[in-house]
Design a protein around this motif. Sequence first.
Motif, PDB file in Angstrom:
ATOM      1  N   ASP A 144     -10.004   5.393   6.852  1.00  0.00           N
ATOM      2  CA  ASP A 144      -9.353   5.221   5.554  1.00  0.00           C
ATOM      3  C   ASP A 144     -10.270   4.588   4.515  1.00  0.00           C
ATOM      4  OD1 ASP A 144      -6.995   6.304   6.483  1.00  0.00           O
ATOM      5  OD2 ASP A 144      -6.164   4.368   7.090  1.00  0.00           O
TER       6      ASP A 144
ATOM      7  N   TYR B 256      -4.528  -4.471  -0.745  1.00  0.00           N
ATOM      8  CA  TYR B 256      -4.779  -3.105  -1.190  1.00  0.00           C
ATOM      9  C   TYR B 256      -6.118  -2.590  -0.678  1.00  0.00           C
ATOM     10  CZ  TYR B 256      -0.879  -3.738  -4.422  1.00  0.00           C
ATOM     11  OH  TYR B 256       0.358  -3.953  -4.950  1.00  0.00           O
TER      12      TYR B 256
ATOM     13  N   GLN C  37      -0.556   5.553  -9.086  1.00  0.00           N
ATOM     14  CA  GLN C  37      -1.714   6.098  -8.370  1.00  0.00           C
ATOM     15  C   GLN C  37      -2.048   7.492  -8.869  1.00  0.00           C
ATOM     16  OE1 GLN C  37      -2.718   5.304  -4.314  1.00  0.00           O
ATOM     17  NE2 GLN C  37      -2.643   7.469  -3.777  1.00  0.00           N
ATOM     18  N   LYS C  38      -1.037   8.307  -9.093  1.00  0.00           N
ATOM     19  CA  LYS C  38      -1.272   9.654  -9.607  1.00  0.00           C
ATOM     20  C   LYS C  38      -1.949   9.601 -10.966  1.00  0.00           C
ATOM     21  CE  LYS C  38       2.755  11.658  -7.230  1.00  0.00           C
ATOM     22  NZ  LYS C  38       3.176  10.421  -6.538  1.00  0.00           N
TER      23      LYS C  38
ATOM     24  N   GLN D 237      -5.922   7.790 -10.135  1.00  0.00           N
ATOM     25  CA  GLN D 237      -6.886   8.149  -9.101  1.00  0.00           C
ATOM     26  C   GLN D 237      -7.974   9.111  -9.605  1.00  0.00           C
ATOM     27  OE1 GLN D 237      -4.710   9.798  -5.831  1.00  0.00           O
ATOM     28  NE2 GLN D 237      -3.809  11.477  -7.009  1.00  0.00           N
TER      29      GLN D 237
ATOM     30  N   THR E 177       0.830  -1.212   0.000  1.00  0.00           N
ATOM     31  CA  THR E 177       0.000   0.000   0.000  1.00  0.00           C
ATOM     32  C   THR E 177       0.864   1.260   0.000  1.00  0.00           C
ATOM     33  OG1 THR E 177      -0.167  -0.215   2.407  1.00  0.00           O
ATOM     34  CG2 THR E 177      -1.990  -1.068   1.096  1.00  0.00           C
ATOM     35  N   ASP E 178       1.998   1.227   0.703  1.00  0.00           N
ATOM     36  CA  ASP E 178       2.903   2.383   0.716  1.00  0.00           C
ATOM     37  C   ASP E 178       3.506   2.615  -0.665  1.00  0.00           C
ATOM     38  OD1 ASP E 178       2.473   2.770   3.449  1.00  0.00           O
ATOM     39  OD2 ASP E 178       4.104   1.412   3.997  1.00  0.00           O
TER      40      ASP E 178
ATOM     41  N   ARG F  83     -10.738   1.182  -3.782  1.00  0.00           N
ATOM     42  CA  ARG F  83     -10.875   2.530  -4.306  1.00  0.00           C
ATOM     43  C   ARG F  83     -11.755   2.490  -5.553  1.00  0.00           C
ATOM     44  NH1 ARG F  83      -9.512   3.492   0.062  1.00  0.00           N
ATOM     45  NH2 ARG F  83      -7.580   4.474   0.805  1.00  0.00           N
TER      46      ARG F  83
ATOM     47  N   GLU G 161       0.828   4.173  -2.873  1.00  0.00           N
ATOM     48  CA  GLU G 161       0.565   5.573  -2.549  1.00  0.00           C
ATOM     49  C   GLU G 161       1.656   6.502  -3.065  1.00  0.00           C
ATOM     50  OE1 GLU G 161       0.063   5.734   1.635  1.00  0.00           O
ATOM     51  OE2 GLU G 161      -1.916   4.768   1.621  1.00  0.00           O
ATOM     52  N   ARG G 162       2.889   6.006  -3.143  1.00  0.00           N
ATOM     53  CA  ARG G 162       4.004   6.836  -3.596  1.00  0.00           C
ATOM     54  C   ARG G 162       4.254   6.730  -5.100  1.00  0.00           C
ATOM     55  NH1 ARG G 162       8.636   5.644   1.059  1.00  0.00           N
ATOM     56  NH2 ARG G 162       7.221   5.614   2.858  1.00  0.00           N
TER      57      ARG G 162
ATOM     58  N   GLN H 117      -7.437  -2.115   7.715  1.00  0.00           N
ATOM     59  CA  GLN H 117      -7.779  -0.755   7.319  1.00  0.00           C
ATOM     60  C   GLN H 117      -8.542  -0.048   8.436  1.00  0.00           C
ATOM     61  OE1 GLN H 117      -9.919  -0.643   3.637  1.00  0.00           O
ATOM     62  NE2 GLN H 117      -9.230   1.423   3.139  1.00  0.00           N
TER      63      GLN H 117
END
Length: 346
Positions: A328, A226, A209-210, A213, A200-201, A229, A204-205, A324
Amino acid sequence: MAIPIAILDCDLLLHGRGHKTLDRFDLDSVPDNFLLTQFGFPKEFILYLVEILREALCRRTQRSRAISPEVQVLAALGFYTSGSFQTSMGDTIGISQASMSRCVSNVTRALVEKAPQFITFNRDSSSTDQSFQEFQRVAGFPGVLGVLDCVQVTIKAPNSEDSSYVNKKGFHSVGCQLVCDARGLLLSAETQWPGGLRDTDVLERSALQKQLQESEEGWLLGDRRYPLRKWLMTPVDCPESPAELQYNLAHTATHEIVDRTFRAIQTRFRCLDGTKGYLQYSPERSSSILLACCVLHNASLQSGLDAWTLERTDPLEQPECLEQRPEDRDSQAEDLQKQLILKHFS
């Protein structure tokens, strides 16, 4: 067993290692089965690699005592696919360990430069529609853009006392976040993550994801590690209805494609197979070798080779569930998942 390579590179045989190579390299004289056995690929694909990498390899070897692009490609392929130490493969090919190391470094850098060309996540309407259709044919799961996983490749312990590369199993590794399509073609490969990061980290980085999303259409499939979403569908934790069970079955059958793909990559490129030993390099160089192998996987698939011909049949490891926190959770994603189950799996 250096005779076939000596036939290929006459100058190495007649004049010794490091002598300026001439235009007498005759790959056509080598049997295809020998190339497949020693270097993992047929002659036609190796010739293709030599051509697309030739400029980069010649640029890096503008010396009077250069090794030809053909020998460099064969040396690197031999290392990637055998998992042998560079010294052993160098002896097989008939070049020194130092030359072998340069060949692997040169070809790895050249392949990494090609990554944006061979590993792309096209989001145009035509590509999206094709992805939806191909994935739905697998197990009936609609709207799938790709399947996501994060895998670990074993490396030697870094020289520093950096514990970030120690994964949850207690060994040093680099993490690789992969997304592939229904055919096993990699759409995304981020190979630079320390093994100690949670999946998951990493997500997110990541650039992935960018990119996704804000997606208005479709989703990836990810396992229980995961979070749910709107753009990432995960299994239902405790299915209660037949529809939820059917959703989970279709999800598992579809998501398995990314597991099969990485097993096939590890089987073809034995330098990545932790059961055969670990990569003897820094995390940065190990990440580059991993990305180079991902590029080769896609290049071979795009050239018509079967992605899963060499797939291992090890049992799949069951992922741990993500713990989770309530804050979140994504209520919109939960509503979307319920609608998906009601519309397509009831």
